[in-house]
Design a protein around this motif. Structure first.
Motif, PDB file in Angstrom:
ATOM      1  N   ASN A  31       0.813  -1.223   0.000  1.00 36.83           N
ATOM      2  CA  ASN A  31       0.000   0.000   0.000  1.00 36.83           C
ATOM      3  C   ASN A  31       0.841   1.266   0.000  1.00 36.83           C
ATOM      4  O   ASN A  31       0.346   2.344  -0.328  1.00 36.83           O
ATOM      5  N   ASP A  32       2.100   1.155   0.384  1.00 30.59           N
ATOM      6  CA  ASP A  32       2.965   2.331   0.434  1.00 30.59           C
ATOM      7  C   ASP A  32       3.896   2.406  -0.779  1.00 30.59           C
ATOM      8  O   ASP A  32       4.922   3.092  -0.727  1.00 30.59           O
ATOM      9  N   MET A  33       3.531   1.738  -1.862  1.00 31.34           N
ATOM     10  CA  MET A  33       4.426   1.696  -3.017  1.00 31.34           C
ATOM     11  C   MET A  33       4.638   3.075  -3.634  1.00 31.34           C
ATOM     12  O   MET A  33       5.735   3.375  -4.123  1.00 31.34           O
ATOM     13  N   GLU A  34       3.623   3.933  -3.642  1.00 31.74           N
ATOM     14  CA  GLU A  34       3.807   5.267  -4.214  1.00 31.74           C
ATOM     15  C   GLU A  34       4.884   6.034  -3.458  1.00 31.74           C
ATOM     16  O   GLU A  34       5.768   6.660  -4.068  1.00 31.74           O
ATOM     17  N   ALA A  35       4.806   6.007  -2.127  1.00 28.66           N
ATOM     18  CA  ALA A  35       5.818   6.706  -1.324  1.00 28.66           C
ATOM     19  C   ALA A  35       7.201   6.094  -1.538  1.00 28.66           C
ATOM     20  O   ALA A  35       8.215   6.806  -1.628  1.00 28.66           O
ATOM     21  N   ILE A  36       7.259   4.760  -1.649  1.00 29.84           N
ATOM     22  CA  ILE A  36       8.538   4.085  -1.895  1.00 29.84           C
ATOM     23  C   ILE A  36       9.102   4.512  -3.241  1.00 29.84           C
ATOM     24  O   ILE A  36      10.305   4.799  -3.375  1.00 29.84           O
ATOM     25  N   ALA A  37       8.221   4.560  -4.268  1.00 31.01           N
ATOM     26  CA  ALA A  37       8.677   4.950  -5.608  1.00 31.01           C
ATOM     27  C   ALA A  37       9.209   6.373  -5.620  1.00 31.01           C
ATOM     28  O   ALA A  37      10.248   6.663  -6.235  1.00 31.01           O
ATOM     29  N   ARG A  38       8.523   7.277  -4.932  1.00 31.77           N
ATOM     30  CA  ARG A  38       8.977   8.672  -4.891  1.00 31.77           C
ATOM     31  C   ARG A  38      10.340   8.783  -4.192  1.00 31.77           C
ATOM     32  O   ARG A  38      11.228   9.498  -4.649  1.00 31.77           O
ATOM     33  N   ARG A  39      10.483   8.075  -3.082  1.00 34.17           N
ATOM     34  CA  ARG A  39      11.757   8.140  -2.350  1.00 34.17           C
ATOM     35  C   ARG A  39      12.892   7.541  -3.180  1.00 34.17           C
ATOM     36  O   ARG A  39      14.002   8.077  -3.218  1.00 34.17           O
ATOM     37  N   THR A  40      12.600   6.425  -3.827  1.00 29.30           N
ATOM     38  CA  THR A  40      13.636   5.740  -4.604  1.00 29.30           C
ATOM     39  C   THR A  40      14.096   6.600  -5.774  1.00 29.30           C
ATOM     40  O   THR A  40      15.296   6.731  -6.042  1.00 29.30           O
ATOM     41  N   LEU A  41      13.147   7.197  -6.492  1.00 30.34           N
ATOM     42  CA  LEU A  41      13.506   8.055  -7.632  1.00 30.34           C
ATOM     43  C   LEU A  41      14.240   9.308  -7.162  1.00 30.34           C
ATOM     44  O   LEU A  41      15.219   9.740  -7.787  1.00 30.34           O
ATOM     45  N   ALA A  42      13.777   9.901  -6.057  1.00 25.78           N
ATOM     46  CA  ALA A  42      14.438  11.101  -5.534  1.00 25.78           C
ATOM     47  C   ALA A  42      15.863  10.783  -5.084  1.00 25.78           C
ATOM     48  O   ALA A  42      16.760  11.635  -5.157  1.00 25.78           O
ATOM     49  N   GLY A  43      16.070   9.538  -4.623  1.00 23.21           N
ATOM     50  CA  GLY A  43      17.416   9.137  -4.229  1.00 23.21           C
ATOM     51  C   GLY A  43      18.355   9.028  -5.414  1.00 23.21           C
ATOM     52  O   GLY A  43      19.579   9.160  -5.254  1.00 23.21           O
ATOM     53  N   ILE A  44      17.776   8.786  -6.608  1.00 23.58           N
ATOM     54  CA  ILE A  44      18.595   8.747  -7.819  1.00 23.58           C
ATOM     55  C   ILE A  44      18.857  10.163  -8.324  1.00 23.58           C
ATOM     56  O   ILE A  44      19.968  10.523  -8.679  1.00 23.58           O
ATOM     57  N   ASN A  45      17.787  10.976  -8.343  1.00 23.64           N
ATOM     58  CA  ASN A  45      17.879  12.360  -8.828  1.00 23.64           C
ATOM     59  C   ASN A  45      16.649  13.110  -8.318  1.00 23.64           C
ATOM     60  O   ASN A  45      15.522  12.684  -8.579  1.00 23.64           O
ATOM     61  N   PRO A  46      16.840  14.217  -7.586  1.00 23.26           N
ATOM     62  CA  PRO A  46      15.677  14.960  -7.062  1.00 23.26           C
ATOM     63  C   PRO A  46      14.718  15.435  -8.145  1.00 23.26           C
ATOM     64  O   PRO A  46      13.532  15.651  -7.875  1.00 23.26           O
TER      65      PRO A  46
END
Length: 843
Positions: free
Chosen positions: A678-693
């Motif tokens: 259920n928290d996949m959206e938040a995980i995806a945002r954090r993961t992508l931001a960790g690659i490039n803001p």
């Protein structure tokens, strides 16, 4: 006027004396008028509404279709063009002085969002819609800024500093209307852009969309901001053109000049220099169409459904009117003594009819006012059904002047419609009737008219019930289709590497990094990367040919994807292999085709090892595998030929600089997980931001939600036809109940005599139910052929349903028959309980 006011006051007094009757009529009217006003709100906003610009009637669009989004200029069989290159736009602008202004706008901005961030450490990047437009865009529409200034020709000049205009809605929602926004710097796709002004309030762009533009940017900044190299390509079409014609311009003559000018421009293009181009050139034309309503892509998608719903809601209103007419007939018969006394005292029949009509119109007006409240709530419900998840659709649920006028008109019409006959019959009362107290005095005309109205209600209800059944059946077939997809624990993450500042030479490393980071997330099984996913509104296509085979002059859709893609969406490989990790930019170009492609281009023969490509370069890719026919874009798209290419590969003939190949940019990730997350959206945002803001989530969906979105319009129609069908059934049952109850009251002496002479109670019940059944049966006899005939008018909106299914027809008949039994049994039991002594004593 004095007499009219007296009639109105008297009408209110009469309605107060019968609160039960008044409330029933008002609720019936409110539902009928409210349903119509709610549907009309959508019809008015989507189909009839002009752009919120100055003098929209003087706007003309060059083109009449919604071609999208970027396409190579080339000969067409019909020669019809609706979007154009930058060069063609500039030349048309110079050659057509009949236009005061001629503006251009990006055809497919909805598929190319931008990433915007206000300058400042605390600001976060957001993926938003941005539209690239000509410098005279706002001037063409005659608009004034809400703050600052709007774009000018100087902003659109090559080499000019990058500027933008912000939408009013974004200014208020994101920045609370702060004037400091004007003149501030925003980072758009990692490039500095100055916001010079705010668009006027209420302006949502040149077309209606669920996601209107938040920023308007000059066309010439697009190569820098979006790496769109086709902007200056004279043979790449990507712009719509809308202009404001000068007063007195003859449109037919202008049409001829536009076509002649366009043929002259195209005659100088390279693609028209060959033999095929010279043959096609005389057919080249662009149809002038009304531009005041905006580019019609949104309208075209909803037009047929809204027209259908308007017709259905009109039938519901007609049934409501018939029901109210029955109530007024009953009430009129109850007031016959009053009418007789008034006639005996010298009242003219015309005066009595006018008084009774005034009562009907007062009722209708009150029902219309309540109907507006119902319409407001109904419109909000319709918006949620029609545009689920859309937060900024430029449609207001509040009744507009047009909707209020519509509701008033419908109220007045219904007031006259259901008031004329009852008023006329009631006014026929004779003075001698005032001296009679016998209940034998009947009104044959009223009784006959009541039965006719009940038959009409039954027939129309059956038609609506059959329609509801057909649309529900169609929706079930759509949703039950085997898509050859697996949506279990799948999540769609839309991305925009180009807007995040990545060049095409950098994306291969980016994709590897994304795969590594997301595979490292606990529970993530597959990380599919592609330019688009199966059930979104997107499609890339090319003309195709098999090497060594004749050109079939046919095309296919294509998807560029990584090795995990097929597993991530649930597509099975049925022959050969799928895309592998070894299929890199430096590896030999390969492709995987679907079964429909094999049937069409290979005539069912083994395609493995064969080569395919464009008609001019058919050897671009070697076929290494075949996958099953997964549904893409629409279940209705049958025999959809497709081929799949490794995301970083290019055809053998594609030898141009890699920096110009924008097809290498991925648009989505499909994440398959081992369990629901259920928290996949938040995980995806954090993961992508960790690659490039700047690598933000453009849109997040579950795969199930994306699939369900494809059936939104069908679901809207199915639910509303079911709702209207149920409402019609309830109104028809009430109408039958009213007529039957009135018949029992009128025949009380007769029933008393029958029972005094030995008639059984069951016989009396049967007699009353037979009368109700006969009326329902006649309604069915009329409604069945009408329902069968109506199918042909809605067949185009149904999926794999070509006629009224026997189960649907029997279900509608059973529902109507059951409602008739329920409506008839109560007055029938009341008739059977009549005391013969009391009935005879009343005589």
């Amino acid at each position: 006027m004095t007499t009219f006011l007296q009639d109105v006051r008297y009408a209110f007094r009469q309605l107060q004396k019968t609160p039960g009757f008044t409330i029933t009529v008002l609720l019936t009217l409110a539902l009928g008028i409210g349903a119509n006003a709610a549907i009309f709100t959508l019809v008015n906003s989507v189909l009839l509404r002009n752009l919120p610009v100055a003098d929209p009637k003087t706007l003309l669009r060059i083109g009449d279709r919604n071609d999208c989004c970027v396409g190579s200029l080339g000969p067409r069989d019909n020669g019809d063009y609706s979007y154009f290159s930058t060069d063609t736009y500039e030349r048309l602008k110079k050659s057509l002085p009949e236009f005061e202004e001629l503006a251009a706008m990006q055809a497919g901005f909805g598929y190319r969002p931008i990433i915007a961030r206000r300058d400042g450490a605390e600001a976060q990047a957001r993926s938003v819609m941005g539209e690239f437009v000509s410098g005279n865009y706002f001037r063409t529409f005659g608009l004034q800024p809400a703050a600052g200034r709007l774009l000018t020709d100087a902003d659109a000049a090559k080499g000019a500093a990058a500027t933008a205009v912000m939408s009013y809605d974004t200014w208020q929602r994101e920045f609370s209307g702060n004037d400091g926004v004007v003149g501030s710097t925003f980072w758009v796709n990692t490039k500095a852009v100055t916001v010079v002004g705010v668009a006027p309030r209420g302006f949502y762009g040149d077309r209606m969309m669920t996601t209107p533009p938040e920023f308007y940017l000059p066309i010439q900044t697009m190569p820098m901001l979006a790496n769109a190299l086709y902007v200056d390509d004279p043979e790449e079409n990507w712009l719509y053109i809308v202009g404001r014609v000068k007063p007195g311009t003859a449109v037919p003559m202008l049409q001829e000049k536009v076509n002649a000018t366009l043929r002259q421009i195209y005659s100088e293009k390279k693609v028209f220099s060959g033999e095929a181009g010279k043959i096609a050139l005389p057919k080249v034309h662009a149809t002038l169409s009304a531009g005041g309503g905006g580019i019609q892509s949104f309208q075209d998608g909803y037009a047929s459904q809204l027209h259908l719903l308007m017709a259905i809601s009109g039938l519901v209103l007609l049934i409501a009117c018939a029901n109210i007419a029955n109530l007024l007939l009953v009430r009129g018969m109850a007031r016959r003594t009053e009418m007789s006394v008034r006639t005996a005292l010298g009242a003219m029949r015309g005066r009595i009819v006018r008084q009774l009509l005034t009562e009907s119109v007062v009722l209708a007006a009150m029902g219309g006012l309540i109907g507006l409240v119902v319409a407001y709530a109904g419109t909000r419900m319709l918006l949620l059904l029609a545009f689920p998840g859309a937060a900024r659709v430029p449609i207001e649920a509040s009744p507009s002047a047009a909707v209020i006028g519509f509701a008033f008109g419908v109220s007045l019409l219904t007031g006259v419609l259901f008031g004329v006959a009852p008023a006329w019959i009631a006014a026929q009362a004779k003075p001698a009737d005032a001296l009679r107290s016998s209940t034998r005095t009947t009104a044959a005309g009223a009784s006959w008219l009541q039965r006719v109205l009940v038959v009409l209600q039954a027939a129309l209800s059956l038609v609506l019930l059959v329609g509801a059944g057909l649309f529900s059946q169609s929706l079930n077939k759509l949703q039950g289709s085997d898509l050859k997809l697996d949506a279990t624990n799948r999540y769609i993450v839309h991305i925009n590497p180009q807007a995040a500042g990545y060049s095409t030479a950098q994306v291969e490393a980016l994709y590897r990094t994304m795969e590594e980071h997301f595979h490292a997330v606990p529970g993530v099984v597959k990380v599919g990367i592609s330019n688009y996913t199966p059930m979104e509104d997107n499609n890339w296509g090319n003309s195709m040919r098999v090497q060594g085979e004749p050109d079939l002059h046919d095309g296919a859709s294509f998807v560029k994807a990584n090795a995990d893609y097929f597993d991530s969406v649930g597509t099975r490989v049925v022959m050969g292999r799928g895309i592998g990790v070894q299929d890199t930019l430096s590896a030999p170009p390969v492709t995987v085709v679907n079964e429909a492609f094999v049937k069409r281009f290979f005539k069912g023969k083994n395609p493995l090892g064969r080569r395919i490509g464009s008609p001019d370069n058919p050897g671009d890719y070697e076929v290494v595998g075949v996958v099953e026919d997964t549904v893409y874009q629409s279940v209705r798209w049958k025999d959809h030929t497709m081929y799949f290419v490794p995301i970083m590969q290019r055809g053998v003939s594609e030898t141009g600089p890699i920096e110009k190949d924008t097809s290498l940019y991925a648009g989505t990730m499909v994440l398959e997980t081992s369990r629901p997350m259920n928290d996949m959206e938040a995980i995806a945002r954090r993961t992508l931001a960790g690659i490039n803001p700047n690598l933000t989530v453009v849109l997040f969906q579950t795969f199930s939600a994306q699939i369900a979105d494809q059936f939104t319009q069908e679901r809207l129609v199915a639910r509303l036809t079911t709702l209207f069908g149920g409402l019609a059934l309830m109104l028809a049952a009430l109408g039958l109940y009213g007529v039957t109850a009135y018949s029992v009251v009128r025949r009380t002496p007769e029933i008393g005599i029958r029972m005094a002479l030995g008639a059984a109670r069951s016989g009396v019940v049967g007699m009353i139910l037979r009368a109700a059944a006969i009326q329902t049966g006649i309604g069915l006899a009329i409604g069945i052929p009408v329902a069968l005939l109506s199918v042909r008018f809605v067949k185009a909106q149904l999926y794999e349903v070509t006629s009224a299914d026997l189960r649907v027809m029997l279900g509608a008949i059973l529902a109507l028959g059951l409602a008739a039994c329920v409506a008839g049994i109560v007055p029938a039991r009341r008739a059977a309980s009549v005391d013969p002594v009391q009935a005879l004593r009343s005589e």
